[in-house]
Structures are given as C-alpha cells and as structure tokens.
Design an enzyme around this catalytic site. Sequence first.
Site, mmCIF file in Angstrom:
data_model
loop_
_atom_site.group_PDB
_atom_site.id
_atom_site.type_symbol
_atom_site.label_atom_id
_atom_site.label_comp_id
_atom_site.label_asym_id
_atom_site.label_seq_id
_atom_site.Cartn_x
_atom_site.Cartn_y
_atom_site.Cartn_z
ATOM 1 N N ASP A 12 124.259 -31.555 33.865
ATOM 2 C CA ASP A 12 122.990 -31.429 33.089
ATOM 3 C C ASP A 12 121.649 -31.123 33.731
ATOM 4 O O ASP A 12 121.035 -32.014 34.305
ATOM 5 C CB ASP A 12 122.963 -32.161 31.954
ATOM 6 C CG ASP A 12 121.717 -32.008 30.997
ATOM 7 O OD1 ASP A 12 120.860 -30.951 31.304
ATOM 8 O OD2 ASP A 12 121.385 -32.924 30.023
ATOM 9 N N ALA A 36 120.741 -21.658 31.897
ATOM 10 C CA ALA A 36 119.446 -21.377 31.018
ATOM 11 C C ALA A 36 119.950 -21.548 29.743
ATOM 12 O O ALA A 36 121.230 -21.300 29.321
ATOM 13 C CB ALA A 36 119.363 -19.852 31.390
ATOM 14 N N THR A 77 115.332 -12.025 34.460
ATOM 15 C CA THR A 77 115.627 -11.118 33.747
ATOM 16 C C THR A 77 114.605 -9.995 33.357
ATOM 17 O O THR A 77 113.333 -10.216 33.750
ATOM 18 C CB THR A 77 116.029 -11.837 32.360
ATOM 19 O OG1 THR A 77 115.848 -10.842 31.150
ATOM 20 C CG2 THR A 77 114.753 -12.659 31.931
ATOM 21 N N ASP A 78 114.958 -8.947 33.036
ATOM 22 C CA ASP A 78 113.876 -7.822 32.666
ATOM 23 C C ASP A 78 113.237 -8.119 31.327
ATOM 24 O O ASP A 78 112.402 -7.365 31.014
ATOM 25 C CB ASP A 78 114.623 -6.357 32.541
ATOM 26 C CG ASP A 78 115.813 -6.433 31.417
ATOM 27 O OD1 ASP A 78 116.231 -7.445 30.960
ATOM 28 O OD2 ASP A 78 116.193 -5.301 31.231
ATOM 29 N N TYR A 100 112.354 -16.674 25.318
ATOM 30 C CA TYR A 100 112.984 -16.525 26.289
ATOM 31 C C TYR A 100 112.517 -15.992 27.525
ATOM 32 O O TYR A 100 112.560 -16.496 28.706
ATOM 33 C CB TYR A 100 114.389 -15.664 26.016
ATOM 34 C CG TYR A 100 115.214 -15.481 27.089
ATOM 35 C CD1 TYR A 100 115.950 -16.396 27.818
ATOM 36 C CD2 TYR A 100 115.515 -13.925 27.367
ATOM 37 C CE1 TYR A 100 116.725 -16.120 28.853
ATOM 38 C CE2 TYR A 100 116.286 -13.605 28.444
ATOM 39 C CZ TYR A 100 116.877 -14.863 29.251
ATOM 40 O OH TYR A 100 117.662 -14.388 30.320
ATOM 41 N N LYS A 104 111.265 -17.789 31.009
ATOM 42 C CA LYS A 104 111.913 -17.115 32.496
ATOM 43 C C LYS A 104 110.774 -16.773 33.263
ATOM 44 O O LYS A 104 110.857 -17.126 34.562
ATOM 45 C CB LYS A 104 112.967 -15.838 32.093
ATOM 46 C CG LYS A 104 114.251 -16.176 31.542
ATOM 47 C CD LYS A 104 115.266 -17.350 31.989
ATOM 48 C CE LYS A 104 115.722 -16.604 33.357
ATOM 49 N NZ LYS A 104 117.048 -17.615 33.739
HETATM 50 N N1 LIG Z 1 123.840 -12.104 31.009
HETATM 51 C C1 LIG Z 1 122.817 -11.031 31.111
HETATM 52 O O1 LIG Z 1 123.011 -9.691 30.905
HETATM 53 C C2 LIG Z 1 121.546 -11.563 31.842
HETATM 54 C C3 LIG Z 1 120.654 -10.654 32.212
HETATM 55 C C4 LIG Z 1 119.196 -11.252 32.855
HETATM 56 C C5 LIG Z 1 119.272 -12.534 33.375
HETATM 57 N N2 LIG Z 1 120.334 -13.570 33.039
HETATM 58 C C6 LIG Z 1 120.210 -14.700 33.623
HETATM 59 O O2 LIG Z 1 121.405 -14.955 34.254
HETATM 60 C C7 LIG Z 1 121.571 -16.349 34.228
HETATM 61 C C8 LIG Z 1 122.997 -16.323 33.392
HETATM 62 O O3 LIG Z 1 123.075 -15.888 32.241
HETATM 63 P P1 LIG Z 1 124.437 -15.672 31.276
HETATM 64 O O4 LIG Z 1 124.505 -14.322 30.489
HETATM 65 O O5 LIG Z 1 125.742 -16.259 32.174
HETATM 66 O O6 LIG Z 1 123.914 -16.957 30.254
HETATM 67 P P2 LIG Z 1 124.861 -17.798 29.565
HETATM 68 O O7 LIG Z 1 126.118 -17.202 28.992
HETATM 69 O O8 LIG Z 1 124.027 -18.391 28.221
HETATM 70 O O9 LIG Z 1 125.125 -18.918 30.493
HETATM 71 C C9 LIG Z 1 124.243 -19.983 30.787
HETATM 72 C C10 LIG Z 1 124.688 -21.247 31.163
HETATM 73 O O10 LIG Z 1 123.918 -22.189 31.414
HETATM 74 C C11 LIG Z 1 124.519 -23.255 31.058
HETATM 75 N N3 LIG Z 1 123.433 -24.238 30.578
HETATM 76 C C12 LIG Z 1 122.510 -24.388 29.611
HETATM 77 N N4 LIG Z 1 122.092 -25.475 29.252
HETATM 78 C C13 LIG Z 1 122.385 -25.965 30.586
HETATM 79 C C14 LIG Z 1 121.924 -27.404 31.271
HETATM 80 N N5 LIG Z 1 121.072 -28.232 30.621
HETATM 81 N N6 LIG Z 1 122.453 -27.803 32.286
HETATM 82 C C15 LIG Z 1 123.615 -27.316 32.840
HETATM 83 N N7 LIG Z 1 123.766 -25.697 32.294
HETATM 84 C C16 LIG Z 1 123.385 -25.307 31.342
HETATM 85 C C17 LIG Z 1 125.371 -22.947 29.701
HETATM 86 O O11 LIG Z 1 126.458 -24.038 29.473
HETATM 87 P P3 LIG Z 1 126.903 -24.179 28.122
HETATM 88 O O12 LIG Z 1 128.021 -23.043 27.978
HETATM 89 O O13 LIG Z 1 127.818 -25.434 28.483
HETATM 90 O O14 LIG Z 1 125.954 -24.172 27.346
HETATM 91 C C18 LIG Z 1 125.973 -21.696 30.435
HETATM 92 O O15 LIG Z 1 127.115 -21.839 31.074
HETATM 93 C C19 LIG Z 1 120.818 -16.895 33.224
HETATM 94 O O16 LIG Z 1 119.846 -17.647 34.236
HETATM 95 C C20 LIG Z 1 120.153 -15.744 32.462
HETATM 96 O O17 LIG Z 1 118.712 -15.927 31.955
HETATM 97 C C21 LIG Z 1 121.649 -13.013 32.346
#
Ligand SMILES: NC(=O)c1ccc[n+]([C@@H]2O[C@H](COP(=O)([O-])OP(=O)(O)OC[C@H]3O[C@@H](n4cnc5c(N)ncnc54)[C@H](OP(=O)(O)O)[C@@H]3O)[C@@H](O)[C@H]2O)c1
Length: 274
Positions: A12, A36, A77-78, A100, A104
Amino acid sequence: MTEFSGGWIPLDVTDARAVHRVMLDFAPTAVVHLAAMSKVEPCEQQREACWAVNVHATERLARACHRQGAHLVFLSTDFVFDGSAGPYAETDLPAPINAYGRSKLAAENAIHGSALSAWTTLRTTLGFGDVVGYPEGRLNLATFLVRELSAGREVRVTSDQYRTPTYIPDLAEAIALVIRDRQHGLYHIAGQEYVSTRAFAERLADRYGYDRSLLRPVTTDELHPGAPRPLRAGLVTLRAQTELGFRATPLDDALDQLGRQLGVGPPAGGSGGR
Ligand SMILES: NC(=O)c1ccc[n+]([C@@H]2O[C@H](COP(=O)([O-])OP(=O)(O)OC[C@H]3O[C@@H](n4cnc5c(N)ncnc54)[C@H](OP(=O)(O)O)[C@@H]3O)[C@@H](O)[C@H]2O)c1
C-alpha cells in the site's frame, strides 16, 4: 531484512512504513510508480483519498528514491491539461479541470520540485491493448469494446473526446528504455493518431468485423455527468521521438496485434480492415 528473490509482494503506497521497509528490502535501482486512484468520479468524490494515493504517496516515493539513489519513473496523464487545444506537447501549460488531473499534476510537481534528480515523468493517454484480465476484471477501452461488441451489446462512446490512443506495449517499451538509458525529464508517450473515442471504437469495430451500429455516440456530459473531462486532449510525442528514439506502433497495426492476442479480427498475416 528479507532478500528479494523475484516474484511480487503487495504494497500500500500510502503506508509510509511499508514503503520504507520495501525500499530497504528491495534496494531498487529503479522504481516504476503506476499506483494511483485513476478513476475520475471516485477522485472527485473522495478527494482526500485521491490526494493521499496520487500526491502524498508520490512525494514519499520521491524522497525514498532520493535516499536510495533509485531512478523514479512516474506515470502521469493528459488529464493535466484542460482539453481546449490538444494534442499537447511537454511545453504546454497544464490546467487540469478535475480532481484526478489536479492530483496528478500536483504529484508531478512534487517530484520535479524534490531533491531527487533521477526522475522521469511519462505522461500518457488512453492506454489500450493489455489483455491481462480479459474478459473479466480490469479492462481498457479496446478490451471492453471487444467484450461488448462480440456479445452483440450496444456501447455508448463519446464523440467529443479526442485522444492519441497509446498501445500499452509501446508504453512498456518506453518505460524500459528510459530506465536502460537513464533518461530523465518529462516525456509524452502516446500513439501517433489523433482520434475521437468514437472514431477509435469504429476503427476497432471495422478491423475486427463487428457491427459498428452497436456504437451509440454520446457526449461526454451525457456519459459522465459527475465530473468534467478534457475534450481535446491527447499528446504530442516529438520530444520522446527525438530524445528517446520512441516510435509508436501505428494504430491499425496495434489493433491487429491485439486482435491476434484476443483471437479476434483478421487472420495472422492478413491485411485486416474492410
Ligand atoms: N490507463 C490509462 O489510459 C492511463 C492514462 C494516463 C495515465 N495513466 C496512469 O497510469 C497509471 C496506471 O493506470 P491504470 O489505468 O493501470 O490504472 P488502474 O487500472 O486504476 O490501476 C491503478 C493501480 O493502482 C493500484 N493502487 C491504488 N491505490 C493503491 C495504493 N494505495 N497502494 C498500492 N497500489 C494502489 C490499484 O490497485 P487496486 O486494483 O488494488 O485498487 C491498481 O492496481 C496511473 O498512475 C494512471 O494515472 C493511465
């Protein structure tokens, strides 16, 4: 102290003592920080929790990396932009319009203003292509569309949100590249094509032979009344191309690769599309 022998352990990132312990135990040379609260509505409704994960935990990780001499790679992120004039370059001024995006941007600033010099912030947008968890569990836009359209279900897609969809293997490669070459700084990592979410969904439907009339165009306000999204967002990757040698997979090729992994779309070696 336990010795790391591969595998994984849960952490965590808001638990300062646990983070401290893991940093000592693993003694990493690089930390890729993806954790995140990334869903827009929960961030809007639970601002403290959002700030704790997205900002405070990131600040602490930056300090821990500084103490450890580790390279911190942070995913942003954008959504740090307001979406009035995308796609955006690294030199464009951020102006987030939801909690959000604000969190970020605050996390970016916490890293960039910290004592840590070995940091890389990779901003990305609309990631697609990860088949982990398909068809259950965590989906991205492409795998969600495949699941719904292949079952003949109608899907609402926004026509007014523009992005440069990012093929996740390209992002993974960029992360590996910045770690390998110790490239520090702020980079945009995304696809080459600037498309609306609707156009992306239609492209996927055509490519995989689904009925595109199942796609029901809606506005962002209709689909997400709870929190605003940047409309014309998306990212320009010129800096990453020039300084990192980053090359995005063309959208159709990425869709074909993903289709093969999922067992949908054109046969291997085929030209695809209709
Ligand atoms: N997906 C996109 O298109 C996109 C675009 C721009 C930027 N991003 C960035 O890329 C990263 C990954 O995005 P994603 O889409 O894969 O997001 P996601 O599917 O929501 O994954 C986020 C991960 O963070 C974990 N998390 C949340 N709170 C936590 C904590 N306190 N300690 C440890 N882990 C924790 C979540 O675990 P749980 O499942 O257990 O909650 C989940 O595995 C993020 O930083 C996001 O801002 C993503």
